[in-house]
Design an enzyme around this catalytic site. Sequence first.
Site, PDB file in Angstrom:
ATOM      1  N   ASP A 117      28.754 -20.291 106.481  1.00  0.00           N
ATOM      2  CA  ASP A 117      27.305 -21.232 105.914  1.00  0.00           C
ATOM      3  C   ASP A 117      27.622 -22.871 106.381  1.00  0.00           C
ATOM      4  OD1 ASP A 117      25.731 -21.899 103.161  1.00  0.00           O
ATOM      5  OD2 ASP A 117      28.120 -23.099 102.916  1.00  0.00           O
ATOM      6  N   THR A 119      28.447 -24.404 109.096  1.00  0.00           N
ATOM      7  CA  THR A 119      28.435 -24.832 110.826  1.00  0.00           C
ATOM      8  C   THR A 119      26.846 -24.242 110.999  1.00  0.00           C
ATOM      9  OG1 THR A 119      29.986 -23.344 111.346  1.00  0.00           O
ATOM     10  CG2 THR A 119      28.426 -23.743 112.961  1.00  0.00           C
ATOM     11  N   THR A 139      31.096 -15.076 109.367  1.00  0.00           N
ATOM     12  CA  THR A 139      31.908 -14.708 107.877  1.00  0.00           C
ATOM     13  C   THR A 139      33.130 -13.208 107.479  1.00  0.00           C
ATOM     14  OG1 THR A 139      32.185 -15.907 105.493  1.00  0.00           O
ATOM     15  CG2 THR A 139      30.039 -15.317 106.697  1.00  0.00           C
ATOM     16  N   ASP A 141      33.393 -14.023 104.168  1.00  0.00           N
ATOM     17  CA  ASP A 141      33.268 -13.718 102.871  1.00  0.00           C
ATOM     18  C   ASP A 141      32.255 -12.936 102.229  1.00  0.00           C
ATOM     19  OD1 ASP A 141      35.404 -15.203 102.732  1.00  0.00           O
ATOM     20  OD2 ASP A 141      34.206 -17.040 102.885  1.00  0.00           O
ATOM     21  N   ARG A 176      54.988  -0.764  88.788  1.00  0.00           N
ATOM     22  CA  ARG A 176      54.820  -2.392  88.380  1.00  0.00           C
ATOM     23  C   ARG A 176      53.541  -2.289  88.373  1.00  0.00           C
ATOM     24  NH1 ARG A 176      59.042  -4.203  93.109  1.00  0.00           N
ATOM     25  NH2 ARG A 176      60.274  -4.288  91.855  1.00  0.00           N
ATOM     26  N   GLU A 236      39.537 -14.936  95.276  1.00  0.00           N
ATOM     27  CA  GLU A 236      40.536 -16.411  95.601  1.00  0.00           C
ATOM     28  C   GLU A 236      39.362 -17.333  94.493  1.00  0.00           C
ATOM     29  OE1 GLU A 236      40.676 -18.024  99.283  1.00  0.00           O
ATOM     30  OE2 GLU A 236      38.690 -17.818  99.656  1.00  0.00           O
ATOM     31  N   ARG A 280      53.973  -8.691  89.670  1.00  0.00           N
ATOM     32  CA  ARG A 280      54.540  -8.129  91.477  1.00  0.00           C
ATOM     33  C   ARG A 280      53.186  -9.296  91.621  1.00  0.00           C
ATOM     34  NH1 ARG A 280      58.970  -8.149  90.240  1.00  0.00           N
ATOM     35  NH2 ARG A 280      61.117  -7.333  91.290  1.00  0.00           N
ATOM     36  N   HIS A 286      45.506 -15.341 105.377  1.00  0.00           N
ATOM     37  CA  HIS A 286      44.886 -15.353 106.540  1.00  0.00           C
ATOM     38  C   HIS A 286      45.071 -13.965 107.340  1.00  0.00           C
ATOM     39  CE1 HIS A 286      44.944 -19.725 105.651  1.00  0.00           C
ATOM     40  NE2 HIS A 286      43.702 -19.621 105.925  1.00  0.00           N
TER      41      HIS A 286
HETATM   42  O1  F6P Z   1      35.429 -18.613 104.833  1.00  0.00           O
HETATM   43  C1  F6P Z   1      36.402 -17.590 105.339  1.00  0.00           C
HETATM   44  C2  F6P Z   1      37.893 -18.305 104.516  1.00  0.00           C
HETATM   45  O2  F6P Z   1      38.950 -17.021 105.056  1.00  0.00           O
HETATM   46  C3  F6P Z   1      37.703 -17.989 103.235  1.00  0.00           C
HETATM   47  O3  F6P Z   1      37.485 -16.789 102.146  1.00  0.00           O
HETATM   48  C4  F6P Z   1      39.036 -19.003 102.670  1.00  0.00           C
HETATM   49  O4  F6P Z   1      38.589 -19.687 101.278  1.00  0.00           O
HETATM   50  C5  F6P Z   1      39.035 -20.226 103.865  1.00  0.00           C
HETATM   51  O5  F6P Z   1      38.629 -19.612 104.743  1.00  0.00           O
HETATM   52  C6  F6P Z   1      40.093 -20.682 103.865  1.00  0.00           C
HETATM   53  O6  F6P Z   1      39.735 -21.226 104.920  1.00  0.00           O
HETATM   54  P1  F6P Z   1      41.453 -22.210 105.861  1.00  0.00           P
HETATM   55  O7  F6P Z   1      41.697 -21.035 107.080  1.00  0.00           O
HETATM   56  O8  F6P Z   1      40.932 -23.277 106.397  1.00  0.00           O
HETATM   57  O9  F6P Z   1      41.936 -22.084 104.727  1.00  0.00           O
END
Ligand code: F6P
Length: 367
Positions: A117, A119, A139, A141, A176, A236, A280, A286
């Site tokens: 998005d 870029t 992406t 995402d 758990r 997230e 937990r 990443h």
């Molecule tokens: O857009 C890809 C992404 O991995 C998202 O899912 C995440 O919120 C963000 O990038 C994390 O970015 P950074 O690597 O800068 O922490």
Amino acid sequence: MSKTLAILTGGGDCPGLNAVIRGVVRSAVGLHGWRVIGIEDGFEGLIGKVRWRELNLEAVRGILSRGGTIIGTSNRGNPFAYPVERDGIVELTDISDSVLENFKQLGADVLIAVGGDGTLRIAQQLFEKGLPVIGVPKTIDNDLQATDVTFGYRTAVSIVTEALDRLHTTAESHHRVMVVEVMGRDAGWIALESGIAGSADAILIPEIPFSIPDICQTVKNRAERGSRFSIVVVAEGAVDKAGGKSLLKTAGENFGVERLGGIGQRVGDALALCLEMETRVVVLGHLQRGGSPTPYDRILASRFGVKAVDLIANGRFGEMVALRGRVVEGVSIASAVARLNRVDPHGELVKTAQHLGTLVSCNPNIH
Ligand code: F6P
């Protein structure tokens, strides 16, 4: 007529970036006899002293299966809002004219911008200022409009699914509740599809605010039926009905982009209070972006790279390659970035999860 193509990869890295670069180089150099150069570290490479390298057939040998990007990337370096220090104060400044000038000095005919998005928005703005640009949607995402899917997404879904399979065995053995935080920004695609594939018991997506009492009830119902463990996948960007979303950094602190994170721990803490079960929290982070692309993403990224060159051959600047049904074609970059592609809360995918007995954020029969 011979051409010089410049390519850059912007935003977060993603499995399949190298496959796109290879597709572009093999097609442009091998088929058309053109030249390709790689701009280093996204738009940062076009700011100040330009940084680039030659991308010939030798440079792309053996990179199809490699994660990351051989030319580097950055999610800094927006030329329309670049941090410039004046009298000790940092201000976001439009330096796009200098980027256009730098590009002109390079002698390239077109810029291929591979990114999400952020870029592609920059690419569109540069196109509107006269730069010939082609976009390639990347992406994990999967939040870009105008393409059925972005490359990198399916690899992320398979990484999360494998993690859920592994976490199941520990959850079951220890009785758990495992809360698994996944990426995706403000779109719940990764959470929803990997949650379905990995048989999660509750999936919390940003598009539907979640209810802690409903999640507790789901876990308790399962325990009563003899399943004394549960897997909760939380995106997230998920939003608690009672308390909003969770940020590590606000846009103001982070060059205009919110940093999401921490919602998994919040959900885990809240569940621990309402359940008499060990809880937990696992943050996959990443890991979801790293490593080798799946065969699907290698193929899609290769098709995107080849199609980008085809669009250039036909002078279709301002367009982005996109998968529409079974075919890769060109669409306007503007249509891809007009708004985010988010999960439809009333769509078939959410219904599928619900009909499988999975809680999606909250119980629709109560709220
Ligand atoms: O857009 C890809 C992404 O991995 C998202 O899912 C995440 O919120 C963000 O990038 C994390 O970015 P950074 O690597 O800068 O922490």
